[in-house]
Design a protein around this motif. Structure first.
Motif, PDB file in Angstrom:
ATOM      1  N   SER A 191      38.831  46.083  40.833  1.00  8.30           N
ATOM      2  CA  SER A 191      39.920  45.369  40.152  1.00  8.30           C
ATOM      3  C   SER A 191      40.077  43.927  40.631  1.00  8.30           C
TER       4      SER A 191
ATOM      5  N   TRP B 133      37.058  41.777  39.505  1.00  4.16           N
ATOM      6  CA  TRP B 133      37.153  41.400  38.084  1.00  4.16           C
ATOM      7  C   TRP B 133      38.120  40.242  37.904  1.00  4.16           C
ATOM      8  N   TRP B 134      39.239  40.306  38.616  1.00 11.38           N
ATOM      9  CA  TRP B 134      40.238  39.244  38.470  1.00 11.38           C
ATOM     10  C   TRP B 134      39.704  37.921  39.023  1.00 11.38           C
TER      11      TRP B 134
ATOM     12  N   ARG C  43      38.266  39.613  32.617  1.00 14.05           N
ATOM     13  CA  ARG C  43      39.361  40.409  32.070  1.00 14.05           C
ATOM     14  C   ARG C  43      38.877  41.363  30.980  1.00 14.05           C
TER      15      ARG C  43
ATOM     16  N   ASN D  92      44.535  47.336  34.239  1.00 16.54           N
ATOM     17  CA  ASN D  92      43.312  46.676  33.784  1.00 16.54           C
ATOM     18  C   ASN D  92      43.108  46.846  32.288  1.00 16.54           C
TER      19      ASN D  92
ATOM     20  N   LEU E 189      45.139  44.524  30.158  1.00 15.61           N
ATOM     21  CA  LEU E 189      44.715  43.117  30.131  1.00 15.61           C
ATOM     22  C   LEU E 189      43.952  42.786  28.856  1.00 15.61           C
TER      23      LEU E 189
ATOM     24  N   LEU F 298      49.113  42.984  40.405  1.00 17.11           N
ATOM     25  CA  LEU F 298      49.040  43.385  39.003  1.00 17.11           C
ATOM     26  C   LEU F 298      50.353  44.000  38.527  1.00 17.11           C
TER      27      LEU F 298
ATOM     28  N   SER G 276      36.169  31.318  38.779  1.00 19.08           N
ATOM     29  CA  SER G 276      36.830  32.173  37.799  1.00 19.08           C
ATOM     30  C   SER G 276      37.290  31.349  36.614  1.00 19.08           C
TER      31      SER G 276
ATOM     32  N   ASP H 227      41.204  31.868  36.096  1.00 13.31           N
ATOM     33  CA  ASP H 227      42.047  31.129  37.036  1.00 13.31           C
ATOM     34  C   ASP H 227      41.949  29.627  36.796  1.00 13.31           C
TER      35      ASP H 227
END
Length: 947
Positions: A652, A655-656, A661, A693, A696, A727, A836, A839
């Motif tokens: 998790s 992935w973030w 996503r 997740n 998302l 999360l 990312s 982000d």
């Protein structure tokens, strides 16, 4: 427009008028973009090219300004500069750039020269050379390598054109030009040889011989070497009284054009000039034989080709060489004598003979071939050997040239330039042979790319697939690739049986493996995207020494590739070996071993993602992404709930951090279907992470987890994945009563978890954010500073980045844009290091809001536009909506109320989820629409201060 960079940078319109570009920096920027015409150039590369190793502070903003100025300099109706998440793209046809056009023409001229079409070669090469107006890339700095490459291509094109002119008999006209070229490039032996040939053809043999002596003296003085074999051959021909071309090589003629492999062809030619034994290695179908024939055809001197594939026994190798040389057993220097070996006769025949011997398909008679090559090379000093084999001969001094697939386009390649890559070009050429109207179009390009990638760019596999277009469409060929061995089962009947089908090619290699190698080969198929030595050893479950020896053997036999410390099988080989795994009854056992290994790896990596080793472990996870996701999908398909849910939990945070996503949401949703509507016993944390997740990706109706407090209460142990706390927080939003409830929540966490610096920093950030939204700015600043110190103490760049973003927003709200800018600059540096897209979209959106508040509309617009592209790519609907909201606010302040309303309406359809952040964005959009309506009624836009 036409663009010129082979000399001073110029832009020329269709009517011949030159467009003034501007000063040196704008011309340099345009040159850098033109070097990758049609492709995205990263901002970092452009900054390096414009400012060197020490760019000024704010170089990114300076680059934006330069791009804007360049846009203004170019005609408005064209506007070819596009902004992309990774940089900038000059959307022009590469053929409109003289450097690209030169390379294309030079390549066409070289092919015509190789095919003996001298008039066309001379004409095309002259057209290419006329494009030059001065030194390449004259207006750019930091591109010396590219400039040197173009200058080298220019010289090679001149030499090719001279060869064509010599073949056409233009000797007299060439002498003066060649003398100038030799003076300018005294170490280029090809030019010397051309001048010697031209002089000799004019009966000026003495001058030609003097040129050789001058070349020998220059090479000895400058480099301490003798003239090359090629130049010495021209000299020898002159001494014999006539300048002769290379002997007719005894090579198999080819019915099709040679596609790609130019780099490898150059390397083989270079190696043959330096070494006496060169071996082309690679898997079956990689094109080793064809490359050997093409390379040998470019060698000056005698060539003999020996086909070994049909031999049943290695003892027949010397006789096969003898036959290829056109010699009979008793037809050498003396009658056959009792006890005289064929190898002895070969040594006698080749002792003083200058020859390139091509030994093709050595793998099944490797020991005998290596023994013969060693004997001949030691006894015959003028002999060179070019071998093709799936593994090296293993002799001292052997130079290897490994082959794999042809070059493939990157993901997202367009139809316009897809066939610039060798794999696609080969597919197209062979497709046209059976379907003359075939072309790559926007409608079929993805199918063509899928075929070429699925077949690893292997020439034989691509040719067999293209041949199917005689009866099938491209879509039908692509759809049948899962059954590739049945699909690719017909071919050229003129070739050997082992090359008529793809299965036969792989079976030929499989039959050469020993039992241990076959065991490792079939077990390696469980890996997706390759494996490290450690992973392969643990999953294959063999004694270490046996495993290492078998894996080494597979690499040597080109059954497995080793690149960058990873072992990988070509997909075609992997598909064949996967069938053998199923036949052995080991498939389920290996799947479980693979899942167990990578589940453990994922949890180990997850623990390191919250500390200073974050970037290192992100790279390790990136390298294993295919394996991790394959393990997750297999566990889900097999109904292994604990493993599948555990993998979602472990991945998790990764992935973030990587902005994955959309993919993470789809994988989690599949696992959630397996788990059902409620958490199975012992899987409360994993269930919650699957829900978050999956949400998302904007999934449909999902189980409700209640408040963040209820999620924490549901845990019967400390969370193994602390990212669950973040999360759950952004999903449900801050507690209704604000910071006090956050304090209470942190107390509960400490009782559950104990002291944990990362969780403490996360809690401080949550409290600071809640206080900031309540308007308690001083206390918020204190808590956010505490959070920043905490994240920095653990080494977590992500936590530091989002806290800096919050501090930037807080400073902007307090009317301190300078401090806000400092915080955002630091945040942007961290997000670039993390890589990312999501982000980065969030930070760009935040910076856009700060710039909008400060009244810098142009910069704010660019930030929101870039954030939109990144959020779309990362599958983050809430950031897609907030970026469009930002664009709406910019448009509203500028007075473009129609555009502002359109952006707001698009934001509302961006797939906002039920998350707290999505609901908050929806509320802001509603407020902005209300302000737009009021502005429409009033007839005047509000100021930026009210944004």
């Amino acid at each position: 427009m036409r663009f010129r960079i082979l000399g001073p940078t110029q832009v020329v319109l269709a009517d011949g008028r030159e467009v003034p570009v501007g000063g040196p920096r704008l011309r340099a920027l345009l040159t850098l973009l033109l070097l990758d015409a049609g492709r995205v150039v990263s901002a970092e590369r452009l900054i390096d090219g414009l400012y060197g190793e020490h760019p000024p502070r704010g170089a990114a903003n300076a680059l934006q300004s330069q791009v804007s100025r360049l846009r203004q300099a170019l005609p408005a109706e064209h506007d070819p500069i596009e902004l992309h998440p990774a940089g900038y793209r000059l959307a022009v046809d590469p053929d409109d750039v003289d450097a690209y056009r030169f390379e294309r023409l030079a390549d066409a001229g070289r092919r015509a020269l190789g095919g003996g079409d001298w008039p066309r070669a001379a004409a095309v090469l002259r057209e290419a050379l006329e494009l030059w107006r001065g030194p390449a890339l004259a207006d750019a700095t930091g591109v010396s390598a590219q400039a040197a490459r173009l200058e080298e291509l220019r010289l090679a094109a001149i030499e090719d054109r001279v060869d064509a002119d010599l073949a056409l008999g233009a000797h007299a006209a060439l002498v003066a030009e060649l003398r100038e070229l030799v003076v300018a490039h005294p170490l280029r032996e090809r030019l010397r040889g051309q001048l010697m040939r031209a002089l000799a053809a004019l009966d000026r043999t003495a001058e030609a011989l003097a040129e050789f002596e001058d070349a020998r003296h220059t090479l000895a003085e400058e480099l301490g070497v003798d003239p090359s074999a090629e130049l010495a051959a021209v000299h020898l021909a002159l001494l014999r009284g006539a300048e002769r071309g290379p002997a007719e090589p005894a090579l198999p003629s080819q019915l099709t054009t040679f596609v790609g492999r130019e780099e490898e062809l150059t390397r083989v030619g270079s190696l043959l000039g330096e070494r006496r034994l060169v071996t082309l290695t690679g898997p079956g179908g990689a094109g080793k034989t064809r490359l050997a024939i093409e390379a040998a055809g470019r060698v000056d001197g005698e060539v003999r080709f020996v086909e070994l594939a049909g031999l049943a026994d290695g003892t027949d190798v010397p006789q096969a060489v003898l036959s290829a040389l056109g010699l009979r057993d008793a037809g050498l220097r003396a009658p056959a004598e009792p006890g005289r070996q064929t190898t002895d006769r070969l040594v006698e025949a080749l002792a003083e003979r200058r020859l390139l011997l091509v030994l093709d398909n050595c793998e099944h008679v490797l020991v005998d071939t290596a023994r013969l090559a060693a004997r001949l090379l030691s006894a015959c000093p003028a002999l060179r050997v070019l071998a093709t084999s799936r593994e090296p001969l293993g002799l001292a001094g052997e130079a290897l040239c490994p082959l794999s697939g042809l070059t493939l386009p990157p993901l997202g390649a367009s139809a316009r330039n897809a066939d610039d890559y060798a794999a696609v070009s080969l597919f197209v050429q062979r497709a046209v042979d059976v379907a003359p109207d075939f072309t790559v179009t926007p409608a079929n390009v993805e199918l063509v790319l899928r075929i070429c990638r699925s077949l690893d760019g292997l020439p034989l596999a691509i040719e067999l697939a293209a041949a199917r277009l005689r009866a099938l469409s491209v879509a039908e060929v692509a759809a049948r690739l899962d059954d590739r061995f049945r699909l690719l089962s017909t071919g050229n009947r003129a070739v050997s049986p082992r090359h008529r089908t793809l299965r036969a090619v792989v079976e030929w290699s499989w039959d050469l493996l020993d039992d241990a190698e076959r065991r490792v080969a079939r077990r390696l198929t469980v890996f997706a995207g390759g494996a490290t030595l450690e992973a392969a050893g643990q999953v294959c479950d063999l004694p270490t020494a046996e495993f290492v020896d078998a894996l080494t053997g597979l690499v040597d036999k080109s059954f497995v590739e080793m690149t960058g410390g990873r072992y990988r099988m070509l997909e075609t080989v992997r598909a064949f070996c996967a069938e053998r795994l199923a036949e052995a009854g080991e498939a389920d056992q290996l799947r479980r071993a693979h899942t167990a290994y990578f589940l453990g790896f994922a949890w180990t990596a997850s623990e390191h993602l919250r500390c200073a080793e974050q970037l290192h472990w992100l790279r390790l996870l990136d390298a294993e992404r295919d394996n991790l996701h394959a393990a997750l999908r297999r566990a889900t398909a097999a109904g292994d709930t604990s493993d599948a849910a555990g993998m979602v939990a472990a991945l998790s945070f990764y992935w973030w951090l990587r902005g994955m996503r959309g993919e993470g949401a789809r994988l989690a949703a599949d696992v959630l279907d397996l788990l059902g509507p409620e958490a199975p016993p012992g899987l409360s944390e994993e269930f919650a992470l699957c829900v978050y997740n999956a949400s998302l990706g904007g999934s449909g109706q999902l189980p409700s987890l209640g408040t963040q407090q209820s999620v924490i209460h549901s845990l019967d142990r400390p969370p193994r994945q602390p990212f669950l706390l973040y999360l759950s927080g952004i999903s449900t939003g801050p507690p209704s009563d604000g910071a006090p409830d956050v304090d209470e929540l942190m107390g509960e966490l400490r009782r559950l978890v104990g002291p944990d610096a990362w969780i403490d920093a996360l809690g401080a950030m949550g409290i600071g954010s809640a206080l900031m939204w309540r308007g308690e700015w001083e206390r918020a600043g204190t808590m956010l500073a505490t959070a920043l110190d905490g994240f920095r103490s653990t080494g977590d760049r992500w936590g530091s980045m989002i806290t800096l973003g919050a501090l930037g927003e807080l400073a902007a709200w307090q009317g301190d844009p300078q401090t806000a800018g400092v915080h955002m600059d630091q945040a942007m540096e961290l997000v670039e290091a993390l890589g990312s897209a999501v982000d980065q979209a969030d930070m760009l959106r935040t910076r856009g809001e700060i710039r909008l508040r400060a009244g810098d509309l142009a910069a704010a617009h660019d930030d929101f536009a870039a954030a939109l592209l990144l959020a779309q790519r990362g599958g983050a609907p809430e950031f897609v909506a907030s970026a469009r909201l930002g664009l709406a606010q910019v448009a509203r302040v500028r007075g473009d109320l129609a555009a502002a309303r359109r952006f707001c309406e698009e934001a509302l359809t961006s797939g906002l989820t039920g998350w707290y952040v999505g609901e908050a964005t929806r509320a802001e959009i509603a407020l902005t629409l209300k302000e737009i309506t009021e502005a429409e009624k009033a007839g005047a836009p509000p100021s930026a201060d009210g944004a």
